[in-house]
Scaffold this motif. Sequence first.
Motif, PDB file in Angstrom:
ATOM      1  N   VAL A  94       0.803  -1.202   0.037  1.00 30.96           N
ATOM      2  CA  VAL A  94      -0.261   0.156  -0.070  1.00 30.96           C
ATOM      3  C   VAL A  94       1.007   1.367  -0.079  1.00 30.96           C
ATOM      4  CG1 VAL A  94      -1.797   1.190   1.260  1.00 30.96           C
ATOM      5  CG2 VAL A  94      -1.543  -1.264   1.201  1.00 30.96           C
ATOM      6  N   ASP A  95       0.529   2.264  -0.790  1.00 29.36           N
ATOM      7  CA  ASP A  95       1.459   3.571  -0.853  1.00 29.36           C
ATOM      8  C   ASP A  95       0.760   4.332   0.355  1.00 29.36           C
ATOM      9  OD1 ASP A  95       2.920   5.544  -1.537  1.00 29.36           O
ATOM     10  OD2 ASP A  95       1.735   6.191  -3.320  1.00 29.36           O
ATOM     11  N   VAL A  96       1.558   4.604   1.038  1.00 27.33           N
ATOM     12  CA  VAL A  96       1.489   5.164   2.328  1.00 27.33           C
ATOM     13  C   VAL A  96       1.848   6.947   2.276  1.00 27.33           C
ATOM     14  CG1 VAL A  96       1.355   3.258   3.964  1.00 27.33           C
ATOM     15  CG2 VAL A  96       3.590   4.920   3.692  1.00 27.33           C
ATOM     16  N   VAL A 155       1.502   5.268  13.214  1.00 27.84           N
ATOM     17  CA  VAL A 155       2.803   4.990  12.872  1.00 27.84           C
ATOM     18  C   VAL A 155       3.295   4.224  14.216  1.00 27.84           C
ATOM     19  CG1 VAL A 155       5.088   5.916  12.747  1.00 27.84           C
ATOM     20  CG2 VAL A 155       3.287   7.048  11.770  1.00 27.84           C
ATOM     21  N   HIS A 156       4.034   2.898  14.072  1.00 30.54           N
ATOM     22  CA  HIS A 156       4.639   2.144  15.010  1.00 30.54           C
ATOM     23  C   HIS A 156       6.069   2.154  14.857  1.00 30.54           C
ATOM     24  CE1 HIS A 156       0.528   0.824  15.229  1.00 30.54           C
ATOM     25  NE2 HIS A 156       0.727   0.399  16.234  1.00 30.54           N
ATOM     26  N   ASP A 196       0.838   2.925   8.495  1.00 28.43           N
ATOM     27  CA  ASP A 196      -0.572   2.315   8.255  1.00 28.43           C
ATOM     28  C   ASP A 196      -0.053   0.750   7.990  1.00 28.43           C
ATOM     29  OD1 ASP A 196      -1.634   4.624   8.797  1.00 28.43           O
ATOM     30  OD2 ASP A 196      -1.426   5.504   6.526  1.00 28.43           O
ATOM     31  N   GLY A 197       0.485   0.127   8.714  1.00 26.80           N
ATOM     32  CA  GLY A 197       0.632  -1.488   8.586  1.00 26.80           C
ATOM     33  C   GLY A 197       1.510  -1.609   7.454  1.00 26.80           C
ATOM     34  N   LEU A 225       5.530  -0.438  18.753  1.00 25.01           N
ATOM     35  CA  LEU A 225       4.949   0.506  19.630  1.00 25.01           C
ATOM     36  C   LEU A 225       4.504   1.669  18.941  1.00 25.01           C
ATOM     37  CD1 LEU A 225       4.989   0.784  22.783  1.00 25.01           C
ATOM     38  CD2 LEU A 225       7.021   2.297  22.815  1.00 25.01           C
ATOM     39  N   ARG A 226       3.293   2.062  19.236  1.00 22.90           N
ATOM     40  CA  ARG A 226       2.468   3.127  18.476  1.00 22.90           C
ATOM     41  C   ARG A 226       2.872   4.599  19.062  1.00 22.90           C
ATOM     42  NH1 ARG A 226      -2.909   4.374  16.979  1.00 22.90           N
ATOM     43  NH2 ARG A 226      -2.530   6.617  16.263  1.00 22.90           N
ATOM     44  N   ILE A 227       3.122   5.324  18.308  1.00 21.80           N
ATOM     45  CA  ILE A 227       3.841   6.697  18.468  1.00 21.80           C
ATOM     46  C   ILE A 227       2.532   7.791  18.263  1.00 21.80           C
ATOM     47  CG2 ILE A 227       5.420   8.216  17.812  1.00 21.80           C
ATOM     48  CD1 ILE A 227       6.628   5.744  19.024  1.00 21.80           C
TER      49      ILE A 227
END
Length: 321
Positions: A76-78, A131-132, A113-114, A136-138
């Motif tokens: 996926v293009d983020v 964002v991880h 986003d994964g 860890l979620r930021i």
Amino acid sequence: MSNERRGGSRRDQQGNQHGSQRGNQQGRPQGGKPGRQGGKPQGGKPGRPAGARGGAARTPANDRRRRPARPAEPPVDVHVEGGVRLQKVLAQAGLGSRRACEELIATGHVEVDGQIVTELGVRVDPATAVVHVDGLRIQLDQEKVTLALNKPLGVVSTMDDPKGRPTVADLVRNRDERLFHVGRLDADSEGLLLLTNDGELANRLSHPRYGIAKTYLVTVEGEVFPRICKQLVRGVELEDGVAKMDSVHVVQQIDDLAMLEVVLHEGRNRIVRRMFEAVGHPVTRLVRTRIGPIPLGDLKPGRTRVLGRTELGTLMSAVDL
């Protein structure tokens, strides 16, 4: 030498000759070890049929029944045109210098986003990107904040009280954010409360689906025997249904007072007090010492502290954010 022994030798020689012939039939050079074709030479144990080792032999029919491999999903293009460079966003979130954040990205530690992102030119929208870093979620939104508060006795868990009693809002009047509390503690209880302006985080922490455990240090009247602890874990019938504790253990027993540490997921009003009253041990003091992964620690009554990046990330992970 007896005829019996000579006969046995001749039989051995014949067996060796037969084995040598079988080895030659399989293409092995003469003089090598005798080949095996479906079993040992005559006189030994029957051999295992070809293809029996490790399961049934593969056949075209078996191959046809195998599921075809799934095609790899396209990445996926983020990238968000006009967004902020990812390394700048990470640096603003407190993960280090921009150069250090570039190293995190290049070495595959950052997920947006994964999707693992390793290109330094990627831009993201800090308001919407998930964002991880190393799982860890930021929290990228600098306007969102989460506080730990040690609620003192006599303070009610509300931001406004029509009766004029002291509220938790009085303890955070120096903050500019519009905060609201997560969960409640009655006026006679003390300890950890979380305050935040992140609505999604607050909703998930309060939702029973995520089962955030809460830990309390409770002082009760009377001697608490092991059977009482087991009863609290099995469940106690209250007027609004059965309530259970996850764990109960006695920390200290002095005369007619007992101090216990209890853990439970229940969030009903005054649930800890009502459960102990139901088993004949009224509560004289109740202190909440932990919510999920966040401890009260040495925070003094009436004081607050902002959760650090790791604490907040761990809390968000606990509710699948």
